[in-house]
Design a protein around this motif. Structure first.
Motif, PDB file in Angstrom:
ATOM      1  N   GLU A  55      41.529  47.063  39.454  1.00 37.50           N
ATOM      2  CA  GLU A  55      41.853  45.682  39.766  1.00 37.50           C
ATOM      3  C   GLU A  55      43.264  45.598  40.339  1.00 37.50           C
ATOM      4  N   GLY A  56      43.599  44.426  40.889  1.00 37.68           N
ATOM      5  CA  GLY A  56      44.921  44.238  41.456  1.00 37.68           C
ATOM      6  C   GLY A  56      44.860  44.003  42.948  1.00 37.68           C
ATOM      7  N   PRO A  57      45.970  43.521  43.531  1.00 35.34           N
ATOM      8  CA  PRO A  57      45.973  43.147  44.948  1.00 35.34           C
ATOM      9  C   PRO A  57      46.094  44.318  45.911  1.00 35.34           C
ATOM     10  N   ARG A  58      46.434  45.513  45.402  1.00 39.96           N
ATOM     11  CA  ARG A  58      46.654  46.666  46.277  1.00 39.96           C
ATOM     12  C   ARG A  58      45.887  47.872  45.755  1.00 39.96           C
ATOM     13  N   LEU A  59      45.588  48.775  46.686  1.00 34.99           N
ATOM     14  CA  LEU A  59      44.890  50.014  46.330  1.00 34.99           C
ATOM     15  C   LEU A  59      45.688  51.197  46.861  1.00 34.99           C
ATOM     16  N   GLY A  84      30.595  38.739  47.433  1.00 33.46           N
ATOM     17  CA  GLY A  84      30.392  40.141  47.092  1.00 33.46           C
ATOM     18  C   GLY A  84      31.388  41.090  47.716  1.00 33.46           C
ATOM     19  N   VAL A  85      32.384  40.562  48.459  1.00 33.23           N
ATOM     20  CA  VAL A  85      33.375  41.415  49.124  1.00 33.23           C
ATOM     21  C   VAL A  85      34.770  41.008  48.665  1.00 33.23           C
ATOM     22  N   VAL A  86      35.591  42.008  48.367  1.00 35.79           N
ATOM     23  CA  VAL A  86      36.998  41.764  48.056  1.00 35.79           C
ATOM     24  C   VAL A  86      37.846  42.513  49.075  1.00 35.79           C
ATOM     25  N   TYR A  87      39.007  41.944  49.393  1.00 36.07           N
ATOM     26  CA  TYR A  87      39.938  42.568  50.329  1.00 36.07           C
ATOM     27  C   TYR A  87      41.185  42.988  49.566  1.00 36.07           C
ATOM     28  N   ARG A  88      41.643  44.203  49.818  1.00 38.38           N
ATOM     29  CA  ARG A  88      42.823  44.729  49.147  1.00 38.38           C
ATOM     30  C   ARG A  88      43.755  45.391  50.167  1.00 38.38           C
ATOM     31  N   ASP A  89      45.048  45.124  50.023  1.00 34.92           N
ATOM     32  CA  ASP A  89      46.035  45.816  50.850  1.00 34.92           C
ATOM     33  C   ASP A  89      46.162  47.255  50.384  1.00 34.92           C
ATOM     34  N   LEU A  90      46.659  48.110  51.288  1.00 34.95           N
ATOM     35  CA  LEU A  90      46.876  49.517  50.969  1.00 34.95           C
ATOM     36  C   LEU A  90      48.327  49.754  50.588  1.00 34.95           C
ATOM     37  N   ASP A  91      48.537  50.557  49.571  1.00 34.22           N
ATOM     38  CA  ASP A  91      49.886  50.977  49.237  1.00 34.22           C
ATOM     39  C   ASP A  91      50.419  51.886  50.344  1.00 34.22           C
ATOM     40  N   GLY A  92      51.738  51.864  50.510  1.00 35.29           N
ATOM     41  CA  GLY A  92      52.351  52.717  51.518  1.00 35.29           C
ATOM     42  C   GLY A  92      52.200  52.134  52.915  1.00 35.29           C
ATOM     43  N   GLU A 124      48.105  44.607  63.831  1.00 37.83           N
ATOM     44  CA  GLU A 124      47.964  44.233  62.420  1.00 37.83           C
ATOM     45  C   GLU A 124      47.531  45.430  61.588  1.00 37.83           C
ATOM     46  N   PRO A 125      47.969  45.494  60.334  1.00 36.27           N
ATOM     47  CA  PRO A 125      47.593  46.611  59.464  1.00 36.27           C
ATOM     48  C   PRO A 125      46.136  46.508  59.028  1.00 36.27           C
ATOM     49  N   LEU A 126      45.580  47.650  58.694  1.00 28.35           N
ATOM     50  CA  LEU A 126      44.237  47.673  58.132  1.00 28.35           C
ATOM     51  C   LEU A 126      44.308  47.442  56.630  1.00 28.35           C
ATOM     52  N   VAL A 127      43.282  46.778  56.118  1.00 30.47           N
ATOM     53  CA  VAL A 127      43.143  46.561  54.679  1.00 30.47           C
ATOM     54  C   VAL A 127      41.775  47.091  54.256  1.00 30.47           C
ATOM     55  N   VAL A 128      41.560  47.157  52.978  1.00 31.02           N
ATOM     56  CA  VAL A 128      40.294  47.654  52.446  1.00 31.02           C
ATOM     57  C   VAL A 128      39.363  46.476  52.162  1.00 31.02           C
ATOM     58  N   ALA A 129      38.154  46.550  52.698  1.00 31.51           N
ATOM     59  CA  ALA A 129      37.082  45.630  52.314  1.00 31.51           C
ATOM     60  C   ALA A 129      36.142  46.422  51.424  1.00 31.51           C
ATOM     61  N   ALA A 130      35.988  45.993  50.178  1.00 27.41           N
ATOM     62  CA  ALA A 130      35.215  46.768  49.207  1.00 27.41           C
ATOM     63  C   ALA A 130      34.209  45.880  48.490  1.00 27.41           C
ATOM     64  N   PRO A 131      33.127  46.477  47.988  1.00 29.80           N
ATOM     65  CA  PRO A 131      32.165  45.696  47.208  1.00 29.80           C
ATOM     66  C   PRO A 131      32.825  45.154  45.941  1.00 29.80           C
ATOM     67  N   GLU A 132      32.643  43.900  45.688  1.00 32.06           N
ATOM     68  CA  GLU A 132      33.212  43.295  44.480  1.00 32.06           C
ATOM     69  C   GLU A 132      32.649  43.950  43.228  1.00 32.06           C
ATOM     70  N   SER A 133      31.406  44.409  43.316  1.00 28.72           N
ATOM     71  CA  SER A 133      30.763  45.032  42.162  1.00 28.72           C
ATOM     72  C   SER A 133      31.469  46.319  41.748  1.00 28.72           C
ATOM     73  N   TRP A 134      32.124  46.991  42.700  1.00 30.97           N
ATOM     74  CA  TRP A 134      32.823  48.235  42.366  1.00 30.97           C
ATOM     75  C   TRP A 134      33.981  47.985  41.414  1.00 30.97           C
ATOM     76  N   VAL A 135      34.614  46.835  41.538  1.00 34.45           N
ATOM     77  CA  VAL A 135      35.711  46.495  40.629  1.00 34.45           C
ATOM     78  C   VAL A 135      35.161  46.271  39.226  1.00 34.45           C
TER      79      VAL A 135
END
Length: 308
Positions: free
Chosen positions: A184-188, A260-268, A166-177
């Motif tokens: 913002e957005g579904p991908r980083l 407090g955590v958001v998950y975002r897919d990675l571009d590429g 499975e691919p890795l995704v980003v788990a980031a602090p929601e406060s950073w957004v």
């Protein structure tokens, strides 16, 4: 006293007739009478009151009868138990697992195995991959869900089968957004990630996972800013929630909803993490054999996106 004598006693007690009891048992009357006398001699007490016309249980024989029936039922139960143990429908399966598996393959594995083999005791232990491999080599446990060591093959004493990639995704602090530190957005994009503090497994605990994450940075000419190491995925996500940094985690971790955590897919092309099962080649434990057969049947479906 043996089970043969006890069965003879029950047959006579239920028919109150040596001839009919002998016929039921498929034997002649004289050896049946001898067997009952031998049992009575061993017990030091008469089981039957005999006359030329009738046979009746003595008070002792009447009190003894339910205990004998229970004992014989227990013996029959041992035969059933032995068959179940031999076939892997009973017994014990000791399965260890990395913390990432708790949100991907483990729930389906446990559910599928318990549904098919409810009589098996399933012992689950969370351990890092290196500890699992060491334990298996030492003869402890039956199988482990591990993250393989990349190009470093497992010891020859172990077999391995891939369960999930499975691919890795980003788990980031929601406060950073909210603060604008992440868009913002579904991908980083990788550029939005590589300059941020990182929380990651220590290399000793999961070499492939660690190298997969840090390789994402070095491939872009950046040295990761490691803010904290943690060996439990729950701990990593807790530290992300506290704002200490972000983490690259398997996509199945999206199943771990944390305030407090958001998950975002990675571009590429995102790094891909493999998870598999390891066991001793020489282990012929029936419960392990059934567990591996269940996996081979494809009866286990992991949560989240997966291939392989």
């Amino acid at each position: 006293m043996d089970t043969r004598q006890l069965r003879h006693f029950v047959a006579v007690a239920e028919t109150l007739h040596f001839g009919r009891a002998a016929e039921r048992l498929g034997m002649t009357q004289p050896p049946l009478s001898q067997s009952i006398r031998a049992l009575e001699a061993g017990l030091g007490k008469a089981l039957f009151a005999r006359t030329r016309r009738s046979v009746a249980l003595t008070p002792f024989g009447e009190a003894f009868l339910p205990h004998v029936r229970a004992a014989l039922a227990g013996v029959e139960g041992l035969r059933v138990t032995a068959e179940a143990l031999r076939g892997g429908a009973a017994g014990r399966l000791a399965l260890s697992f990395v913390s990432t598996a708790d949100y991907s393959v483990l729930p389906a594995l446990v559910q599928g195995f318990r549904a098919r083999y409810p009589g098996v005791e399933l012992a689950l232990t969370e351990m890092t991959s290196d500890m699992q491999i060491a334990a298996l080599i030492e003869g402890k446990g039956h199988a482990g869900i591990v993250i393989p060591h990349g190009d470093d093959p497992l010891p020859q004493a172990l077999s391995y089968r891939r369960l999930l990639a499975e691919p890795l995704v980003v788990a980031a602090p929601e406060s950073w957004v909210a603060e604008g530190r992440l868009p913002e957005g579904p991908r980083l994009s990788p550029e939005a990630v590589i300059d941020k503090p990182l929380i990651v497994f220590p290399r000793r605990a999961a070499p492939l996972f660690h190298d997969l994450v840090t390789g994402f940075y070095t491939a872009r000419g950046v040295r990761p800013q490691v803010a904290q190491h943690a060996i439990q995925m729950q701990t990593i996500i807790s530290l992300v929630s506290a704002g200490m940094g972000l983490a690259l985690v398997p996509r199945s971790l999206k199943n771990l909803a944390r305030a407090g955590v958001v998950y975002r897919d990675l571009d590429g092309t995102a790094p891909v993490l493999e998870t598999g099962i390891a066991w001793r080649r020489a282990d012929e434990t029936p419960t392990l054999r059934n567990f591996l057969a269940l996996v081979e049947e494809g009866a286990v479906v992991a949560k989240g996106d997966a291939s392989g």
